[in-house]
Structure formats: C-alpha cells, structure tokens
Design an enzyme around this catalytic site. Structure first.
Site, PDB file in Angstrom:
ATOM      1  N   ASP A  40       0.808  -1.220   0.000  1.00 19.50           N
ATOM      2  CA  ASP A  40       0.000   0.000   0.000  1.00 19.50           C
ATOM      3  C   ASP A  40       0.844   1.275   0.000  1.00 19.50           C
ATOM      4  OD1 ASP A  40       0.942  -0.446   2.554  1.00 19.50           O
ATOM      5  OD2 ASP A  40      -1.009  -0.748   3.462  1.00 19.50           O
ATOM      6  N   GLU A  95      -9.716  -1.877   5.099  1.00 19.62           N
ATOM      7  CA  GLU A  95     -10.408  -1.599   6.345  1.00 19.62           C
ATOM      8  C   GLU A  95     -11.661  -2.473   6.485  1.00 19.62           C
ATOM      9  OE1 GLU A  95      -8.972   0.066   8.499  1.00 19.62           O
ATOM     10  OE2 GLU A  95      -8.596   2.159   8.019  1.00 19.62           O
ATOM     11  N   ASN A 133      -7.781  -2.799  13.921  1.00 19.96           N
ATOM     12  CA  ASN A 133      -9.166  -3.188  13.629  1.00 19.96           C
ATOM     13  C   ASN A 133      -9.233  -4.394  12.693  1.00 19.96           C
ATOM     14  OD1 ASN A 133      -8.320  -2.078  11.258  1.00 19.96           O
ATOM     15  ND2 ASN A 133      -9.762  -0.370  11.245  1.00 19.96           N
ATOM     16  N   HIS A 150      -7.356  -4.787   9.923  1.00 21.01           N
ATOM     17  CA  HIS A 150      -7.079  -4.547   8.513  1.00 21.01           C
ATOM     18  C   HIS A 150      -5.754  -5.175   8.080  1.00 21.01           C
ATOM     19  CE1 HIS A 150      -5.134  -0.422   9.580  1.00 21.01           C
ATOM     20  NE2 HIS A 150      -4.175  -1.142   9.063  1.00 21.01           N
TER      21      HIS A 150
HETATM   22  C1  GLP Z   1      -0.741   0.359   8.571  1.00 24.92           C
HETATM   23  C2  GLP Z   1      -0.287  -0.445   7.344  1.00 24.92           C
HETATM   24  C3  GLP Z   1      -0.450  -1.928   7.560  1.00 24.92           C
HETATM   25  C4  GLP Z   1       0.114  -2.325   8.902  1.00 24.92           C
HETATM   26  C5  GLP Z   1      -0.675  -1.635   9.987  1.00 24.92           C
HETATM   27  C6  GLP Z   1      -0.217  -2.006  11.373  1.00 24.92           C
HETATM   28  O1  GLP Z   1      -2.083   0.681   8.533  1.00 24.92           O
HETATM   29  N1  GLP Z   1      -0.966  -0.072   6.164  1.00 24.92           N
HETATM   30  O2  GLP Z   1       0.184  -2.629   6.504  1.00 24.92           O
HETATM   31  O3  GLP Z   1       0.049  -3.716   9.055  1.00 24.92           O
HETATM   32  O4  GLP Z   1      -0.512  -0.242   9.813  1.00 24.92           O
HETATM   33  O5  GLP Z   1       0.853  -1.207  11.774  1.00 24.92           O
HETATM   34  P1  GLP Z   1       1.819  -1.518  12.946  1.00 24.92           P
HETATM   35  O6  GLP Z   1       2.702  -2.634  12.475  1.00 24.92           O
HETATM   36  O7  GLP Z   1       2.603  -0.243  13.140  1.00 24.92           O
HETATM   37  O8  GLP Z   1       0.996  -1.882  14.120  1.00 24.92           O
END
Ligand code: GLP
Length: 240
Positions: free
Chosen positions: A67, A142, A135, A137
C-alpha cells in the site's frame, strides 16, 4: 493456519527473517510482497544483518508492496516508498527497478489501481508479508461490508488515522486515504506470513484466528488460505 509462538518482538523478528531468508535462498528470483508499519521493522533489520554477513543475496529478488498513502510523494519521509528504502532497500542489493509500490501522487486513481493490478497479475508472489491493523485490517483494507478484490483507493477509518498519526508531526498531516492491494490479490500469494506483536493486538488476533470469517474483520479471510504462517509474540497471543 500455522502459528509460531515467539517470546517477544525481537524473537518474532528473528523467526520471520529466518523464514523470508529461507524463501530467498530456496528461490533467489522469488517475488516478495512486503509490508510497512512498525511490526516488520525488526524483521527488515535482521534481513539486512544477514545480507551484511554475506548470507543473503537479493540481486534477483522482486518485491511489491501492499500500500501507499494518497497525496505523499515518494520522498516524503512518511511515505511507504521512503519507509521501504530507509528500512530495507537502501541497505541490501535489491535492484532499484525490482521493487514496486503504488504511486501515491497518481492523479487518476482508477488508472493507478488498474496499473497496480496489472503489475500484480504479472508477478506471482511467493511470499506475502503482512502486519495487522488494530481493527483487523491487512494492507489498508479496512473493515467493510465486503472483501475488496483488486487494488483500490480506500478512505481510512478514524481508528487507523489515529494509530498512524503517531508518525506525523500533527494529527492533521495524517493522510486520510491510501491505495491498497485488495484482499483477493493478497490471497493470491502462494504463502502468507502474518506478523503480530504486542498486547494491543491480542483481542483482534483472537478474532482473526478463532472468529467467523467476515469482511468486518478483514484478516479473518486468511483462515481460507492454504499456506498461512502467523508469527506472534506471547503478548499478542495472550487471549488465545
Ligand atoms: C498500517 C499499514 C499496515 C500495517 C498496519 C499495522 O495501517 N498499512 O500494513 O500492518 O498499519 O501497523 P503496525 O505494524 O505499526 O501496528
């Protein structure tokens, strides 16, 4: 789903790097699907370490990221393009034309989604690395009423914007939309490696593994993939 229990974040990172390293060693021209967020940073550090020791060669590896924020240039230090270069690509010998991310500055969102889908269908991912949003995702898919198929431009939920705002100077600077690989594209990878760390993810990880498969918990669809490995630390597994 295979669950590998790690002691803590560092142990999770080492175990994940070992699996990715095994993939690259077994198939030097493999295609990796890579993720951003704080979770895989330790894994990328371990991979850099293995590369520096001469144990890994990325010269034939291709990578496609999940992404990218809409509206950030690739040199903005909060863009995922910048993140990947800073945390991995600048420190290994992956070729600059061997890694891909969505273009956050694309003016025509629909055309950008089509371009990325075309790219994804030309590169079968051998291994897709995923983190997990609070959440549920994956990528930036989402919770929703249906599972998104291909690449799409998504409006980020309030909880995701809040979680991501910790990386931005001001809350108002946090992007509110992003391009993300769709759920169907994620599921098309041959192997999936989901990394989860910390108590804050314990509840959602339980729903992902044990709960019903539903688009309101996007990662729950991973229950249907035939080759998923979850590497989670004790805190993340504490509710299972
Ligand atoms: C973002 C990214 C995801 C990632 C998520 C969790 O939203 N787009 O790919 O998995 O955050 O982030 P973290 O690893 O900092 O908890």
């Amino acid at each position: 789903m295979r669950i590998i229990r790690a002691k803590d974040y560092d142990d999770m990172s080492r175990k994940a790097a070992n699996l990715i390293a095994a993939q690259v060693t077994m198939k030097p021209d493999c295609v990796l699907g890579l993720a951003t967020g704080s979770t895989p940073i330790g894994t990328y550090k371990e991979l850099i370490d293995k590369y520096n020791k001469g144990d890994l060669d990325f010269s034939e590896v291709m990578s496609v990221n999940l992404d990218e924020y809409k509206g950030l240039t690739k040199d903005n230090d909060q863009s995922y393009n910048y993140f990947m270069r800073k945390n991995l690509f600048d420190h290994i010998n992956i070729k600059p034309d061997h890694y891909y991310l969505p273009n956050g500055m694309a003016e025509n969102a629909e055309a950008e989604c089509q371009r990325y889908d075309k790219l994804l269908s030309s590169l079968t991912r051998d291994m897709q690395v995923l983190g997990l949003g609070l959440n549920g995702h994956i990528g930036f898919n989402e919770p929703s009423d249906e599972f998104a198929k291909g690449t799409n431009l998504i409006k980020l939920s309030e909880s995701t914007i809040k979680a991501n705002s910790r990386f931005f100077e001001k809350y108002e600077d946090t992007p509110t939309s992003a391009f993300t690989m769709g759920i169907q594209s994620i599921m098309q990878a041959r192997k999936i490696l989901l990394l989860v760390s910390g108590k804050g993810k314990a509840q959602i990880l339980r729903e992902v593994i044990d709960g019903p498969i539903k688009p309101q918990v996007p990662a729950s669809i991973l229950q249907l993939h035939k080759d998923v490995t979850i590497i989670a630390d004790e805190d993340a597994l504490s509710m299972l």
